[in-house]
Enzyme design. Structure first.
Site, short mmCIF file in Angstrom:
data_model
loop_
_atom_site.label_atom_id
_atom_site.label_comp_id
_atom_site.label_asym_id
_atom_site.label_seq_id
_atom_site.Cartn_x
_atom_site.Cartn_y
_atom_site.Cartn_z
CB CYS A 154 -0.90 0.05 1.07
SG CYS A 154 -1.89 -1.54 1.55
CG HIS A 189 -0.88 3.47 4.41
ND1 HIS A 189 -0.81 2.20 3.84
CD2 HIS A 189 -0.18 3.22 5.63
CE1 HIS A 189 -0.20 1.39 4.60
NE2 HIS A 189 0.52 2.10 5.55
CG ASN A 241 -1.35 -3.55 -2.77
OD1 ASN A 241 -1.20 -2.74 -2.08
ND2 ASN A 241 -1.82 -4.73 -2.59
#
Ligand SMILES: [Ca+2]
Length: 475
Positions: A84, A145, A288
């Site tokens: 990620c 993130h 991903n």
């Protein structure tokens, strides 16, 4: 100078100023009206096989399929990392994140590494920064993130608005104002967040709200869903739809992807209802590949081998769709031999917004617009390199080399072997040597990573190269 002359000079200056001011206003107003709205819809850990348009027999995804039918589907699209955070760092900066040391996902703090650097380096420019300069209102809904410290906050990285969470995963039902990790708080700078209903619905609703509030100005929306990333939590009504699937994990996953699709539909329907569909450029992709084996969320990457964390195709090749009805053809499929990357989104969107990318921007991708607009142009043969914990990979045209620490390098001819079943490194020794040399030459010039994953993860990642994978669609 006499008073009369002074007065008329002032009058002329006044007139010229007004003329300039209002013509500038008109120019920017007009060009702003013509600028497309830009939307990235990002899925999280979505299996390559798990969309209707990729042949899923188990999960209906009518909305994402419609996006593909009405837009352009890319068969060879990559992200820059099989996990990620680094993948998102590459996407949002338009640079291979290894060039600024963002090799890894965030793990626990490690001695010798300064935790102050656990985030997107503060001097890196984002797509949101650039689009803001071009007059766009920018918004992020969902997962960030890219660092949890205040200096890494999305509002400091070019976003005008943020509704979402800072970490890598989140509970779908619960957020606490004083919570951490999976129950970390929802941040929002334009209203007080209310309790979550179901995260995927909430991100969808906030995306719709953003579009409706900004429909009269050019906007950039990064709809950053965390579905179908763990924790594996689905709505009962969606689970019932998949009651024929016996495996609990797979059933929950299917229900989560189905709910993601419904929310993609909400965004597309809002564009239609608001009359924005024609001049909105939407790109859908996953950050991903789907995790399988030990860390599985129940996803399937068939016909690709590998999974999240590996540089096999199953880790880095992702579903990728682009749609912009006013400018781009519909129903087009870009084939295997034409490679694109999430790195191309930055320059493509800047191009679409009427801006330009210069050498100083130092980006790794290219604008896809010329190739998409003109049916007679093919995307030229390209090469891309990847690095993640134990692994490095290099795709050059049809060929792909993977380098691991405990074995001879592997070479695959993707034009014949999309599932990476036949390692032909020894049969093509010269090519293998040359590609290994080029990859190594790149590798040793990269900066050191800013932070590392725990050593145990490397052992696990290596093991995933020896695991078995489901290479056909489940019935
Ligand atoms: Ca992910």
């Amino acid at each position: 100078m006499n008073k009369m002359l002074m007065k008329s000079l002032n009058h002329v200056i006044y007139l010229v100023f007004n003329l300039l001011f209002f013509s500038l206003l008109t120019v920017s107003g007009e060009s702003n009206r013509n600028k497309p709205n830009l939307i990235i819809i990002l899925a999280d850990d979505l299996g390559y096989a798990d969309l209707g348009l990729h042949g899923s027999k188990q999960i209906p995804t009518p909305n994402i399929d419609r996006l593909g039918r009405e837009g352009i589907i890319f068969k060879s699209a990559y992200v820059t990392s099989p996990v990620c955070a680094p993948s998102r760092a590459g996407l949002i900066t338009g640079k291979n994140q290894l060039r600024f040391g963002f090799n890894n996902n965030f793990g626990p703090d490690q001695s010798g590494f300064d935790p102050e650097f656990k985030g997107l380096p503060v001097d890196e420019i984002t797509l949101a920064d650039k689009l803001g300069e071009l007059g766009y209102t920018t918004g992020l809904t969902g997962k960030w993130h890219l660092g949890e410290k205040p200096k890494f906050h999305p509002l400091k990285k070019g976003f005008d608005e943020f509704w979402g969470f800072l970490g890598g995963g989140h509970d779908y039902y619960e957020a606490r104002t004083d919570g951490e990790d999976l129950v970390s708080p929802i941040h929002c700078n334009y209203k007080t967040p209310v309790p979550l209903t179901y995260m995927t619905d909430d991100i969808g609703n906030e995306s719709v709200d953003f579009i409706q509030r900004h429909k009269n100005e050019p906007f950039f929306l990064f709809a950053s869903f965390n579905a179908p990333h763990s924790p594996m939590q689905a709505l009962d009504e969606d689970l019932q739809r998949f009651s024929q699937i016996k495996d609990d994990l797979r059933r929950t996953y299917c229900a989560m992807v189905y709910r993601l699709d419904i929310n993609v539909g909400k965004i597309l329907n809002t564009l239609e209802e608001e009359g924005l569909e024609q001049n909105t450029f939407v790109i859908f992709l996953s950050d991903n590949g789907g995790p399988a084996n030990l860390i599985s969320n129940g996803s399937v990457n068939a016909p690709l081998r590998g999974q999240k964390t590996t540089l096999l195709e199953g880790g880095i090749r992702v579903p990728f769709i682009a749609k912009w009805p006013e400018i781009l053809p519909s129903g087009k499929i870009i084939n295997q031999d034409e490679i694109v990357s999430s790195l191309d989104i930055f320059p493509t969107f800047i191009d679409a917004a009427g801006g330009s990318v210069t050498k100083e921007d130092d980006l790794d991708g290219m604008s896809l617009l010329p190739y998409l607009k003109d049916a007679s142009l093919k995307i030229p043969t390209r090469s891309f390199k990847w690095g993640y914990t134990v692994s490095m990979a290099f795709r050059d045209g049809d060929w792909k080399l993977i380098r691991l620490p405990d074995r001879l390098p592997m070479l695959f001819d993707l034009s014949k072997d999309i599932s990476e079943q036949n390692n032909v490194a020894l049969q093509n020794l010269e090519r293998t040597k040359n590609m290994l040399k080029e990859l190594g030459t790149w590798d040793i010039r990269l900066p050191q990573p800013l932070f590392l994953e725990p050593p145990g993860w490397r052992i696990r990642h290596l093991g995933f190269y020896d695991a078995e994978y489901q290479l056909i669609q489940p019935e």
